[in-house]
Scaffold this motif. Structure first.
Motif, PDB file in Angstrom:
ATOM      1  N   SER A 141      64.766  13.778 -12.559  1.00 44.67           N
ATOM      2  CA  SER A 141      66.220  13.915 -12.599  1.00 44.67           C
ATOM      3  C   SER A 141      66.660  15.153 -11.811  1.00 44.67           C
ATOM      4  O   SER A 141      67.655  15.131 -11.083  1.00 44.67           O
ATOM      5  CB  SER A 141      66.656  14.000 -14.062  1.00 44.67           C
ATOM      6  N   ARG A 142      65.901  16.245 -11.941  1.00 43.42           N
ATOM      7  CA  ARG A 142      66.246  17.465 -11.207  1.00 43.42           C
ATOM      8  C   ARG A 142      66.036  17.297  -9.710  1.00 43.42           C
ATOM      9  O   ARG A 142      66.842  17.741  -8.896  1.00 43.42           O
ATOM     10  CB  ARG A 142      65.414  18.643 -11.732  1.00 43.42           C
ATOM     11  N   ALA A 161      60.853  21.277 -20.168  1.00 46.42           N
ATOM     12  CA  ALA A 161      60.463  20.911 -18.793  1.00 46.42           C
ATOM     13  C   ALA A 161      61.302  21.675 -17.768  1.00 46.42           C
ATOM     14  O   ALA A 161      61.046  21.601 -16.579  1.00 46.42           O
ATOM     15  CB  ALA A 161      60.618  19.407 -18.589  1.00 46.42           C
ATOM     16  N   ASP A 182      54.735  10.775 -25.232  1.00 40.84           N
ATOM     17  CA  ASP A 182      56.199  10.833 -25.253  1.00 40.84           C
ATOM     18  C   ASP A 182      56.697  12.106 -24.555  1.00 40.84           C
ATOM     19  O   ASP A 182      57.643  12.079 -23.765  1.00 40.84           O
ATOM     20  CB  ASP A 182      56.659  10.829 -26.721  1.00 40.84           C
ATOM     21  N   ILE A 183      56.023  13.202 -24.855  1.00 38.21           N
ATOM     22  CA  ILE A 183      56.390  14.492 -24.238  1.00 38.21           C
ATOM     23  C   ILE A 183      56.203  14.423 -22.725  1.00 38.21           C
ATOM     24  O   ILE A 183      57.075  14.846 -21.953  1.00 38.21           O
ATOM     25  CB  ILE A 183      55.529  15.641 -24.840  1.00 38.21           C
ATOM     26  N   ARG A 224      72.565  10.551  -7.833  1.00 36.32           N
ATOM     27  CA  ARG A 224      73.283  11.397  -8.792  1.00 36.32           C
ATOM     28  C   ARG A 224      73.581  10.616 -10.077  1.00 36.32           C
ATOM     29  O   ARG A 224      73.566  11.173 -11.163  1.00 36.32           O
ATOM     30  CB  ARG A 224      74.586  11.933  -8.188  1.00 36.32           C
ATOM     31  N   ARG A 225      73.842   9.324  -9.938  1.00 37.57           N
ATOM     32  CA  ARG A 225      74.063   8.488 -11.127  1.00 37.57           C
ATOM     33  C   ARG A 225      72.775   8.326 -11.925  1.00 37.57           C
ATOM     34  O   ARG A 225      72.774   8.275 -13.140  1.00 37.57           O
ATOM     35  CB  ARG A 225      74.570   7.106 -10.719  1.00 37.57           C
ATOM     36  N   GLU A 226      71.663   8.205 -11.152  1.00 37.73           N
ATOM     37  CA  GLU A 226      70.360   8.017 -11.814  1.00 37.73           C
ATOM     38  C   GLU A 226      70.025   9.242 -12.653  1.00 37.73           C
ATOM     39  O   GLU A 226      69.241   9.243 -13.538  1.00 37.73           O
ATOM     40  CB  GLU A 226      69.271   7.780 -10.775  1.00 37.73           C
ATOM     41  N   THR A 235      67.453  27.756 -18.307  1.00 31.23           N
ATOM     42  CA  THR A 235      68.192  26.619 -17.749  1.00 31.23           C
ATOM     43  C   THR A 235      68.398  25.574 -18.843  1.00 31.23           C
ATOM     44  O   THR A 235      67.466  25.276 -19.596  1.00 31.23           O
ATOM     45  CB  THR A 235      67.400  25.981 -16.584  1.00 31.23           C
ATOM     46  N   ASN A 260      68.846  15.186  -8.436  1.00 35.37           N
ATOM     47  CA  ASN A 260      70.094  15.936  -8.439  1.00 35.37           C
ATOM     48  C   ASN A 260      70.185  16.854  -7.213  1.00 35.37           C
ATOM     49  O   ASN A 260      71.213  16.909  -6.529  1.00 35.37           O
ATOM     50  CB  ASN A 260      70.174  16.751  -9.739  1.00 35.37           C
ATOM     51  N   ILE A 299      58.972  12.252 -21.089  1.00 40.46           N
ATOM     52  CA  ILE A 299      60.276  12.942 -21.025  1.00 40.46           C
ATOM     53  C   ILE A 299      60.239  14.034 -19.952  1.00 40.46           C
ATOM     54  O   ILE A 299      61.178  14.174 -19.160  1.00 40.46           O
ATOM     55  CB  ILE A 299      60.640  13.553 -22.402  1.00 40.46           C
ATOM     56  N   ALA A 300      59.144  14.796 -19.920  1.00 39.10           N
ATOM     57  CA  ALA A 300      59.025  15.881 -18.931  1.00 39.10           C
ATOM     58  C   ALA A 300      59.087  15.308 -17.512  1.00 39.10           C
ATOM     59  O   ALA A 300      59.742  15.878 -16.630  1.00 39.10           O
ATOM     60  CB  ALA A 300      57.732  16.651 -19.145  1.00 39.10           C
ATOM     61  N   LYS A 331      71.121  10.697 -22.104  1.00 38.73           N
ATOM     62  CA  LYS A 331      70.533   9.666 -21.258  1.00 38.73           C
ATOM     63  C   LYS A 331      69.003   9.783 -21.235  1.00 38.73           C
ATOM     64  O   LYS A 331      68.287   8.785 -21.295  1.00 38.73           O
ATOM     65  CB  LYS A 331      71.099   9.805 -19.841  1.00 38.73           C
ATOM     66  N   LEU A 332      68.529  11.024 -21.135  1.00 38.61           N
ATOM     67  CA  LEU A 332      67.082  11.246 -21.049  1.00 38.61           C
ATOM     68  C   LEU A 332      66.358  10.876 -22.336  1.00 38.61           C
ATOM     69  O   LEU A 332      65.236  10.368 -22.298  1.00 38.61           O
ATOM     70  CB  LEU A 332      66.803  12.721 -20.726  1.00 38.61           C
ATOM     71  N   LEU A 344      61.605  16.016 -31.006  1.00 39.99           N
ATOM     72  CA  LEU A 344      60.462  16.257 -30.105  1.00 39.99           C
ATOM     73  C   LEU A 344      60.878  15.961 -28.669  1.00 39.99           C
ATOM     74  O   LEU A 344      60.561  16.710 -27.745  1.00 39.99           O
ATOM     75  CB  LEU A 344      59.284  15.375 -30.512  1.00 39.99           C
ATOM     76  N   ARG A 392      60.582  12.540 -16.614  1.00 39.79           N
ATOM     77  CA  ARG A 392      61.962  12.093 -16.352  1.00 39.79           C
ATOM     78  C   ARG A 392      62.880  13.271 -16.036  1.00 39.79           C
ATOM     79  O   ARG A 392      63.758  13.179 -15.191  1.00 39.79           O
ATOM     80  CB  ARG A 392      62.486  11.306 -17.549  1.00 39.79           C
ATOM     81  N   VAL A 393      62.664  14.385 -16.718  1.00 42.04           N
ATOM     82  CA  VAL A 393      63.485  15.577 -16.455  1.00 42.04           C
ATOM     83  C   VAL A 393      63.220  16.093 -15.040  1.00 42.04           C
ATOM     84  O   VAL A 393      64.149  16.392 -14.290  1.00 42.04           O
ATOM     85  CB  VAL A 393      63.203  16.693 -17.498  1.00 42.04           C
ATOM     86  N   ARG A 394      61.936  16.185 -14.681  1.00 49.40           N
ATOM     87  CA  ARG A 394      61.592  16.675 -13.329  1.00 49.40           C
ATOM     88  C   ARG A 394      62.202  15.757 -12.269  1.00 49.40           C
ATOM     89  O   ARG A 394      62.776  16.214 -11.287  1.00 49.40           O
ATOM     90  CB  ARG A 394      60.073  16.751 -13.165  1.00 49.40           C
ATOM     91  N   ALA A 443      61.052  18.529 -25.644  1.00 44.67           N
ATOM     92  CA  ALA A 443      60.227  18.241 -24.461  1.00 44.67           C
ATOM     93  C   ALA A 443      61.087  18.299 -23.197  1.00 44.67           C
ATOM     94  O   ALA A 443      60.670  18.845 -22.170  1.00 44.67           O
ATOM     95  CB  ALA A 443      59.574  16.867 -24.594  1.00 44.67           C
ATOM     96  N   ALA A 444      62.280  17.745 -23.284  1.00 43.13           N
ATOM     97  CA  ALA A 444      63.188  17.749 -22.119  1.00 43.13           C
ATOM     98  C   ALA A 444      63.593  19.173 -21.751  1.00 43.13           C
ATOM     99  O   ALA A 444      63.544  19.565 -20.589  1.00 43.13           O
ATOM    100  CB  ALA A 444      64.425  16.908 -22.417  1.00 43.13           C
ATOM    101  N   PHE A 474      57.524  25.083 -29.586  1.00 41.95           N
ATOM    102  CA  PHE A 474      57.143  23.826 -28.918  1.00 41.95           C
ATOM    103  C   PHE A 474      55.711  23.935 -28.370  1.00 41.95           C
ATOM    104  O   PHE A 474      54.910  23.008 -28.531  1.00 41.95           O
ATOM    105  CB  PHE A 474      58.128  23.522 -27.792  1.00 41.95           C
ATOM    106  N   ARG A 511      73.534  14.339 -20.138  1.00 44.23           N
ATOM    107  CA  ARG A 511      72.252  14.113 -19.469  1.00 44.23           C
ATOM    108  C   ARG A 511      71.118  14.045 -20.499  1.00 44.23           C
ATOM    109  O   ARG A 511      70.196  13.231 -20.378  1.00 44.23           O
ATOM    110  CB  ARG A 511      72.012  15.224 -18.446  1.00 44.23           C
ATOM    111  N   THR A 536      70.668  26.896 -10.654  1.00 46.67           N
ATOM    112  CA  THR A 536      69.527  26.396 -11.436  1.00 46.67           C
ATOM    113  C   THR A 536      68.277  27.263 -11.334  1.00 46.67           C
ATOM    114  O   THR A 536      67.329  27.048 -12.090  1.00 46.67           O
ATOM    115  CB  THR A 536      69.128  24.978 -10.957  1.00 46.67           C
TER     116      THR A 536
END
Lengths: 100, 182
Positions: free
Chosen positions: B24-25, A22, B13-14, B180-182, A27, B28, B17-18, A36-37, A14, B20-22, A18-19, A83, A33, B81
Motif C-alpha cells: 500500500s505504501r 510495518a 496473519d501478521i 491510489r484507490r488500491e 508513522t 501510494n 498484513i505487513a 481496509k487493510l 493483532l 499489504r501495508v508495504r 501488525a499493520a 508487539f 486505510r 512519511t
C-alpha cells in the motif's frame, strides 16, 4: 517464559498492531486505510483501537483535513515493544512444538 | 495458551498484513510519480505531434523536468512519511537504464515512430518486471500500455503521437489513480 499479550492476541487487534508495526516508527495509518487493510467494520475497528489506546499501545490523533475529520492511529514505543514480545512468544511456541 | 498451529496462523496473519501495508505504501508513493510522468508524457507526445521537427528537444526537456519533479515528489513524501523514494541511487539506476536505451536506439537506427514505441515499451518493461516483486498493479499497467502502444504502432497511422499521448500519458495517470484507490 512470559505469556502471550492478551490485549494484542485478539485477532483484529493483532492485525491492527501488525499493520502499524510495518510502518516506520512515528508513522501512522488513517482510520479508513486501517479499516481496509484489516477488513474490519467502523464500529469494530473503533472499539479495538480504543482498547489498544487504553493499554498505551497506540496513539490516536484526530484532526481536520480541510473540512473532513481524519483519525490517524500510530503505534507507540510501548506498543511496538509489546508487539515484538508477542511475536517472539508465538515463535517460541512454534519452536517448542512444531506444527504437524 | 495456544498450540503451535494457532501460533503459525497468527504469524501468517501478521506477515500477510505487513505485506499489504508495504504494498500500500509503495502504491501510494509510486502513484504520485506515475501521475506526474503521465502528465509529462501526455504533453511531450502532444507537443511532438504539433512540432515534429522539435520532438528531440521536447523529449529531452520533458525528461529533465520529470527528473526534477521526481526529486520534488520524493522530498514531499519524505517530509510526510520519512520514506525517500528518489535518492541518488535511484537517479543512477534511471541514468543507466536511460543510457542502455539510448545506446540501443543508436545501434538500431530507429525512425521517429519506432523511437516512440521503443521508449514506451522499454519503460513499461521496467514497470512489469518491478511489478513481479512489488505488486500486480505495476504488471497490469506495464503490459496494458505496452499492448496499446503496439496497437497504435500498427493501426494509428498519422495519429500515432495523439494515440500515445492518450494511451501512454493518460494510461500512466489512470494507472496512478487506480493505484491510489488500491
Amino acid at each position: 517464559m512470559a505469556g502471550l499479550d492478551d490485549i494484542i492476541h485478539q485477532p483484529l487487534r493483532l492485525r491492527i498492531m501488525a499493520a502499524l508495526n510495518a510502518l516506520p516508527p512515528g508513522t501512522g495509518l488513517e482510520f479508513a486505510r486501517l479499516k481496509k487493510l484489516t477488513g474490519a467494520t467502523d464500529g469494530n475497528l473503533g472499539a479495538h483501537i480504543e482498547t489498544l489506546s487504553k493499554a498505551g499501545y497506540v496513539a490516536v490523533d484526530k484532526a481536520f483535513v480541510g473540512k473532513k475529520p481524519q483519525t490517524t492511529v500510530t503505534a507507540t514505543a510501548a506498543g511496538r515493544g509489546a508487539f515484538a514480545r508477542h511475536v517472539a512468544m508465538l515463535q517460541e511456541i512454534i519452536a517448542a512444538q512444531p506444527p504437524e | 495458551m495456544i498450540d503451535s498451529r494457532q501460533a503459525s496462523e497468527a504469524l501468517a496473519d501478521i506477515r500477510e498484513i505487513a505485506h499489504r501495508v508495504r504494498q500500500s505504501r509503495i502504491y501510494n508513493l509510486a502513484s504520485l510519480l506515475m501521475i506526474m510522468w503521465g502528465a509529462l508524457v501526455f504533453i511531450a507526445n502532444a507537443a511532438s505531434f504539433g512540432w515534429p521537427r522539435h520532438a528531440g528537444y521536447i523529449w529531452i526537456a520533458i525528461n529533465v523536468v520529470g527528473l526534477a519533479g521526481s526529486f520534488v515528489v520524493s522530498a514531499f513524501t519524505h517530509s510526510r512519511t520519512g520514506v525517500r523514494t528518489f535518492d541518488l541511487r535511484t537517479l543512477m539506476a534511471f541514468l543507466l537504464f536511460f543510457a542502455f536505451g539510448l545506446a540501443t536506439c543508436m545501434l538500431a537506427h530507429f525512425g521517429p515512430r519506432e523511437l516512440g514505441v521503443f521508449w514506451a515499451i522499454y519503460f513499461m518493461l521496467f514497470y512489469t518486471i518491478a511489478g513481479l516483486w512489488v505488486g500486480f498493479a505495476f504488471v497490469v499497467i506495464g503490459v496494458g500500455i505496452s499492448a496499446l502502444t503496439l496497437i497504435g504502432y500498427f493501426l494509428a497511422g498519422n495519429w500515432f503521437e495523439p494515440w500515445m499521448a492518450i494511451v501512454n500519458g493518460g494510461g500512466l495517470v489512470l494507472g496512478g489513480l487506480w493505484m491510489r484507490r488500491e
